[in-house]
Design a protein around this motif. Sequence first.
Motif, PDB file in Angstrom:
ATOM      1  N   VAL A 396       6.993   0.262  -4.047  1.00 24.15           N
ATOM      2  CA  VAL A 396       6.733  -0.613  -3.653  1.00 24.15           C
ATOM      3  C   VAL A 396       6.505  -0.825  -2.108  1.00 24.15           C
ATOM      4  O   VAL A 396       7.633   0.255  -1.410  1.00 24.15           O
ATOM      5  CB  VAL A 396       7.853  -2.418  -4.353  1.00 24.15           C
ATOM      6  CG1 VAL A 396       7.658  -3.209  -3.494  1.00 24.15           C
ATOM      7  CG2 VAL A 396       7.556  -1.809  -5.408  1.00 24.15           C
ATOM      8  N   GLY A 400       8.264  -5.464   0.611  1.00 25.86           N
ATOM      9  CA  GLY A 400       8.329  -5.652  -0.357  1.00 25.86           C
ATOM     10  C   GLY A 400      10.374  -5.417  -1.309  1.00 25.86           C
ATOM     11  O   GLY A 400      10.552  -6.086  -2.006  1.00 25.86           O
ATOM     12  N   LYS A 401       9.936  -4.660  -0.716  1.00 27.30           N
ATOM     13  CA  LYS A 401      11.568  -3.661  -1.449  1.00 27.30           C
ATOM     14  C   LYS A 401      12.475  -4.424  -1.117  1.00 27.30           C
ATOM     15  O   LYS A 401      13.320  -5.137  -1.528  1.00 27.30           O
ATOM     16  CB  LYS A 401      11.449  -3.011  -0.997  1.00 27.30           C
ATOM     17  CG  LYS A 401      10.889  -1.386  -1.476  1.00 27.30           C
ATOM     18  CD  LYS A 401      11.260   0.041  -0.528  1.00 27.30           C
ATOM     19  CE  LYS A 401       9.912   1.140  -1.451  1.00 27.30           C
ATOM     20  NZ  LYS A 401      10.307   2.422  -0.786  1.00 27.30           N
ATOM     21  N   GLU A 404      12.351  -8.148  -2.762  1.00 25.33           N
ATOM     22  CA  GLU A 404      12.943  -7.988  -3.827  1.00 25.33           C
ATOM     23  C   GLU A 404      14.748  -8.238  -4.112  1.00 25.33           C
ATOM     24  O   GLU A 404      14.456  -8.973  -4.589  1.00 25.33           O
ATOM     25  CB  GLU A 404      12.593  -6.875  -5.107  1.00 25.33           C
ATOM     26  CG  GLU A 404      13.350  -6.542  -5.686  1.00 25.33           C
ATOM     27  CD  GLU A 404      12.921  -5.151  -6.632  1.00 25.33           C
ATOM     28  OE1 GLU A 404      13.695  -4.437  -6.365  1.00 25.33           O
ATOM     29  OE2 GLU A 404      11.135  -5.120  -6.766  1.00 25.33           O
ATOM     30  N   SER A 405      15.024  -7.892  -2.558  1.00 27.58           N
ATOM     31  CA  SER A 405      16.483  -7.518  -2.443  1.00 27.58           C
ATOM     32  C   SER A 405      16.734  -9.210  -2.394  1.00 27.58           C
ATOM     33  O   SER A 405      17.956  -9.699  -3.065  1.00 27.58           O
ATOM     34  CB  SER A 405      17.167  -6.549  -1.730  1.00 27.58           C
ATOM     35  OG  SER A 405      16.662  -5.257  -2.357  1.00 27.58           O
ATOM     36  N   LEU A 408      17.000 -11.482  -5.565  1.00 26.24           N
ATOM     37  CA  LEU A 408      17.491 -10.748  -6.786  1.00 26.24           C
ATOM     38  C   LEU A 408      19.227 -11.864  -5.934  1.00 26.24           C
ATOM     39  O   LEU A 408      19.490 -12.455  -6.388  1.00 26.24           O
ATOM     40  CB  LEU A 408      17.752  -9.676  -6.575  1.00 26.24           C
ATOM     41  CG  LEU A 408      16.486  -8.675  -7.739  1.00 26.24           C
ATOM     42  CD1 LEU A 408      16.926  -7.450  -7.283  1.00 26.24           C
ATOM     43  CD2 LEU A 408      16.892  -9.266  -8.947  1.00 26.24           C
ATOM     44  N   ARG A 443      16.139   1.610  -6.022  1.00 22.84           N
ATOM     45  CA  ARG A 443      15.233   1.858  -4.583  1.00 22.84           C
ATOM     46  C   ARG A 443      16.006   2.353  -3.207  1.00 22.84           C
ATOM     47  O   ARG A 443      15.248   2.138  -2.057  1.00 22.84           O
ATOM     48  CB  ARG A 443      16.118   0.395  -3.478  1.00 22.84           C
ATOM     49  CG  ARG A 443      14.875  -0.975  -4.605  1.00 22.84           C
ATOM     50  CD  ARG A 443      13.785  -0.236  -5.073  1.00 22.84           C
ATOM     51  NE  ARG A 443      12.214  -1.452  -5.222  1.00 22.84           N
ATOM     52  CZ  ARG A 443      11.362  -1.432  -5.847  1.00 22.84           C
ATOM     53  NH1 ARG A 443      10.536   0.242  -5.860  1.00 22.84           N
ATOM     54  NH2 ARG A 443      10.843  -2.485  -6.373  1.00 22.84           N
TER      55      ARG A 443
END
Length: 649
Positions: A396, A400-401, A404-405, A408, A443
């Motif tokens: 990713v 994007g990482k 994503e966090s 979540l 990650r």
Amino acid sequence: MDDGRPDPDLLLSQIQKEETREKAGKLKIFLGYAAGVGKTYGMLKAAHERFAEGIDVRIGYVETHGRPDTDALIEGLPIIPRAEIPYKSTILYEMDTDSIIRAHPSLVLVDELAHSNPPSFRYTKRYQDVEELLAAGIDVYTTLNIQHLESVRDVVAKITSIIVHETVPDRIVDMADEIELMDIPPAELRTRLAEGKVYVPDMATRAIEQFFNEGNLFALRELSLRKTADRVDTQMLEYMQTRSIPGPWPVSEHLLVSIGPSPLSEKLVRTTKRQADRLNTDWRAVYVETPMHHRLSYSAKEQIYKTIKLVESLGGKTETIFGLNIPDTLIEYAKKHNITRIVIGKTLRSRWKELIFGSIVDQMIHKSGEIDVYVISSSDEKRESISYSDDSILPVTLPGKYLESLILVGIVTIFGDVLKNYISQTNLIMFYLMVVVMAAFRRGLYLAVFTSIIGVLMFDFFLVPPYYTFRVSDTQYIITFFGMILVGTVISILISKTQDYAKSAHAREQENAALYRLAKNLAGASDLKSVLSAVILKVEENFNWQAVILNPHNNSLMVSSSSHNLHITDNEISVAQWAFSKNDIVGYDTDTLHASRLRFIPIRSRKKVLGVLGVKPEEVEGVISPEEGRMLELFADLTGLAIERFGKG
């Protein structure tokens, strides 16, 4: 010794050295501190004296640069014609090593020892040609400036602000039978420069003035004088020890330098070499392969390989050892090998990193006991930057990482907002920590810390009264917030380290498994053909490279087994023949015959060389890592044992 007799070990070592010298040619180096001090002139005068004595003296390569006095000394000495080498759109005239060996004079003159050869040459550097001439029993006179000595490269760069790229390993100077210092006062050299009597290639006027300023010349002159004096001291010490002449012998020191992926390692190696020379003792370089090694980037691993090659070129020993902790591993190794002095680098790591991860320097000093620790600082004030490869499980992009966090943490916050009246805030915190664990596992460390901080902010804004503000009504929540960040960070670090340990153990297990499978297949082979086929197959499986094995037949090498689509040329067979006859690793990504597509590794038994293993990497101009090189050598050693078992050794 107390009874006045020579030390038998030293005496034996001296006898072995003298026997080796009797077979090889003698090397004399005319050493100077800068261009224009008279190295080539002095070498030619000495050659005329030998020629007058009836010695067969030939000129292999001398560069006069059009200076009349030097040109005049060329006359009367036989010259071996130079080789004409097409290079791009021009013709280069280089020393013809093969013609010199065929002529086999008693003494040959080879100017500019630090010169780099054209890409098509057998060797990358001229000093390697000189080594071959000496091995053939030919005496060599050569010239060298002190700034081209590898161990003082960083010192010269600091003095002159010029980085010297053409260098000679110290072992070449150490093996010289005689060093003659060509010395003139700096003021006289500057006068010669002003009169146009000094050849300085490809240098602008300002650069010439900067290099040849009086301060630089005094410093370079001191380096050359000190190197010559150290050499005389070493020879005198050897003479006194072998003849048991009484004297105040110093206690023997043993030096170790810790190297790593930082460019500072090269400076540490050169510093250790200079210390070892002054102490007249041995030294070694150790790389501690931690579980973090697999996360190093390609460039960082290449830096380690470059440093290891530098150590070997300077005459030091190298060793790679596995350890979970660098200070503990180095201290344990030092105590086992009677090391008295450890040289390490002062890392320019950020203060917050030292507080969290600790300082290697502080730990080494604290745990060293009776071992001296020398800390070398970097002249570069920039922060230490060692690049790591991305260790995320899923491919990713960086934005994007983080997104994503955020998603979540947002999901957990929505879930907590719905259930905040039914579940205690203590239990809600557990959900945020669960997201931190997921981020650390998927990650890596930095994203997990980011997730931990974002989780605290979300928890404060949405789930702590007063709601939808960062104000806190109860001061006990401040302790909770810091606790969440601290626990989240610690969990992230522990998970990251656990993953590193697991990946490192898996990599080492794969290496051991590959060696075990090869040994098992070789042990079960019923004939020589099965042995060679098994080796080719395992090289293809483990490296995804093509391979070939050549064995001697009627004074030449012939292909005994190879990969299906690999066809080697006559030139490549000649390279393999060189590896076989010299018992040396040559070819691809080496300093000898480096233009070859293949690297050739000798297959040895306990008595002799049995053949050659050749491998063809996929990348045309790539690098074979130290790990891959070590595995290939082990494959070749196992092959040699198997061939010997069938009576071919």
